[in-house]
Every structure is written in structure tokens, then in C-alpha cells.
Design an enzyme around this catalytic site. Structure first.
Site, PDB file in Angstrom:
ATOM      1  N   SER A 239       0.852  -1.186   0.000  1.00  0.00           N
ATOM      2  CA  SER A 239       0.000   0.000   0.000  1.00  0.00           C
ATOM      3  C   SER A 239       0.888   1.236   0.000  1.00  0.00           C
ATOM      4  CB  SER A 239      -0.908  -0.016   1.238  1.00  0.00           C
ATOM      5  OG  SER A 239      -1.764   1.111   1.265  1.00  0.00           O
ATOM      6  N   CYS A 240       0.303   2.407  -0.292  1.00  0.00           N
ATOM      7  CA  CYS A 240       1.069   3.662  -0.267  1.00  0.00           C
ATOM      8  C   CYS A 240       0.078   4.817  -0.225  1.00  0.00           C
ATOM      9  CB  CYS A 240       2.010   3.762  -1.474  1.00  0.00           C
ATOM     10  SG  CYS A 240       1.155   3.775  -3.064  1.00  0.00           S
ATOM     11  N   GLY A 241       0.366   5.927  -0.903  1.00  0.00           N
ATOM     12  CA  GLY A 241      -0.552   7.063  -0.916  1.00  0.00           C
ATOM     13  C   GLY A 241      -1.704   6.883  -1.881  1.00  0.00           C
ATOM     14  N   TRP A 268      -3.893   4.725   0.581  1.00  0.00           N
ATOM     15  CA  TRP A 268      -4.318   5.667   1.617  1.00  0.00           C
ATOM     16  C   TRP A 268      -5.313   6.700   1.100  1.00  0.00           C
ATOM     17  CZ3 TRP A 268      -4.238   4.704   6.445  1.00  0.00           C
ATOM     18  CH2 TRP A 268      -4.574   5.713   7.368  1.00  0.00           C
TER      19      TRP A 268
END
Length: 284
Positions: A239-241, A268
Site C-alpha cells: 500500500s502507499c498514498g 491511503w
């Protein structure tokens, strides 16, 4: 590094194969809004010979209100055919940052069932630093059919990630900076809460890179994941932004031989916006 046309290739490898008839090069440059960089304008000014521009924001799911979500297979096939990218081609993807958005396009090809795709290690900055040939000409394009076979196992949605967060499996690994993960730094997108998915671990994507934006060796990346408390014998969701740098982690995992990973496409941008899911702060 050892070149692998299914994960990562060097600038030397690409230079040696530049005139291969079945090679297709994609410029997948993308920058966070507000950085003042225009990916398409930079491509039009200079790119690796024969490269096509892959617009991450346009080749996406227009039905979603979130940015650059994975495109439907039909749209992907249509766009690739128009770009002259098809079955039987070896694809090499690079970006203007060095190693930021190109892995996202590598993941998109993998999601569509294509394995003959690699990221250029160090990207366009390394290519230019080595004074290799560039051009500003548009490529000559011939239609080529591309078959998409969607791989559901490589992508996860908010419901699946919420379940993983509660059960502790698969592990969730976040590629954002440590400050954003802890909730100490504000999110670049408005309206998002600060913090991380409960139970997730933090491996900032740039910790996997050398100063020249090439990827560290598999042994080094393995040690970085382990130091962050990630069990590499178990399945992982990255996962990330907004689903871009999560693919850097996915590429590193694949290169290490870890074949049980998937990517949280909403990341996110989705989780931090939803009041229906919990947020944790501080260290993992």
C-alpha cells in the site's frame, strides 16, 4: 545487477537491445501534483528512442472518483493497441524520477496477465547521466493486438484489506514515508486522515533504492523488509498514498522471489478518506 526482463533491466541491457524489433519502451513518468513537473511535456522534449508515453492518469478506470485506479481490461487493451504494444512484445518501462511510477505500469501489465515486462533500473536520469541517445520524435506506431487476462490475485480492495488488517493476514506493508505512516506529517491530498492501516508495517519505498535511484540488491531489500518486521514467508499486500509507490515494493518482492503479493489499489487515498475504517498512529 543481474538483468531480468520480467522485473528489472539495466541501462546497458536496454542499450544493447534498443533496436530489437519486438521491444517496446514506455515512458511512464508521473509526478505528484504541485511539484511543477509536466511528465508529457518532458517526454515530448526528450525520451529514449522509440518510447511511447504511458499516461497513468488517463489509462485508468474513469468510473472511479479516485485517481489512476487500474483500468478495465478492455480499456487497457484498446490503449495498448493504439500505442502499438501487443502480444509477443518485450516491454521496458522507465520514468523521469528514476524509480517512482514505472513499477506501477509494470504492475498494471502483470495485472493484465503480461509477464514480459521490466522496469529500467535508474530510469531516465541514469540513461541521461550516461550520455546515452535520446530523441524528441514521436514513435512510428503500428497497431498490435494485446490480449488481457486479468489476474485478480494481484489487486486488493478496501474490504479485503480491512479483513487483512483485522486478521493480521496477509501482512500489509506501507510504502509511504515514516512521518506520514506515523501520522506526524500531513497528507498531500486534502481530506485524508493522518496515520496508517492498523497492523500494517512501514517500508518507505525510497529505502529500497540507491542514491542513483537504482534498486538495491535482493539481499539488501530482503534485509530491509525483515528489519521492518515483515515475514517474507507469508503473503503481503503493498500500500502507499495512491497505489503508485506500492508497486515499487511489489517489484522488489517479485525480484526477491516472493510470489505471494498483491497491491491495494485505493491505498491511503481511499482508506484515509473513509470514516468506516479505523486509523492507527505512531510506529507499527
Amino acid at each position: 545487477m543481474s538483468d531480468d526482463p520480467k522485473t528489472l533491466v539495466s541501462t546497458d541491457w536496454l542499450a544493447a537491445h534498443l533496436k530489437d524489433p519486438d521491444l517496446r519502451i514506455l515512458d511512464a513518468s508521473w509526478y505528484i501534483p504541485g511539484t511543477g513537473r509536466d511528465a508529457r511535456a518532458e517526454y515530448e522534449a526528450a525520451h529514449i528512442p522509440g518510447a511511447r508515453f504511458f499516461d497513468i492518469d488517463e489509462i485508468s478506470d474513469a468510473r472511479s472518483d479516485m485517481a489512476h485506479m487500474a483500468p478495465p481490461p478492455e480499456k487497457f487493451m484498446s490503449r495498448m493497441r493504439a500505442m502499438g504494444v501487443g502480444d509477443g512484445h518485450q516491454v521496458v518501462v522507465y520514468d523521469g524520477h528514476g524509480m517512482l511510477s514505472a513499477p506501477r505500469v509494470w504492475w498494471t501489465f502483470r495485472l493484465m496477465g503480461h509477464r514480459d515486462v521490466a522496469v529500467l533500473d535508474g530510469g531516465f536520469p541514469k540513461w541521461q547521466a550516461e550520455d546515452r541517445v535520446v530523441e524528441d520524435l514521436p514513435p512510428v506506431i503500428k497497431d498490435r493486438h494485446l490480449t488481457a487476462r486479468f489476474q485478480n490475485n494481484l489487486v486488493r480492495d478496501v474490504t479485503q484489506v480491512s479483513r487483512a488488517s483485522k486478521l493480521g493476514s496477509p501482512q500489509i506493508v506501507d510504502a509511504r514515508t515514516a512521518a506520514r505512516f506515523r501520522g506526524d506529517a500531513p497528507e498531500p491530498r486534502e481530506g485524508l486522515r493522518a496515520g496508517h492501516i492498523p497492523g500494517s508495517r512501514n517500508v518507505p519505498y525510497d529505502t529500497l533504492l540507491n542514491e542513483d535511484k537504482t534498486m538495491k540488491s535482493p539481499d539488501e531489500t530482503r534485509a530491509i523488509f525483515a528489519a521492518a518486521g515483515v515475514d517474507l514467508s507469508q503473503p503481503i499486500i503493498t500500500s502507499c498514498g495512491s497505489g503508485i509507490t506500492a508497486a515499487v515494493l511489489a517489484l522488489a518482492l517479485e525480484r526477491m522471489g516472493h510470489d505471494s503479493w498483491s497491491l491495494y489499489d485505493g491505498s491511503w487515498a481511499e482508506w484515509g478518506m473513509s470514516p468506516m475504517v479505523p486509523v492507527a498512529t505512531g510506529d507499527a
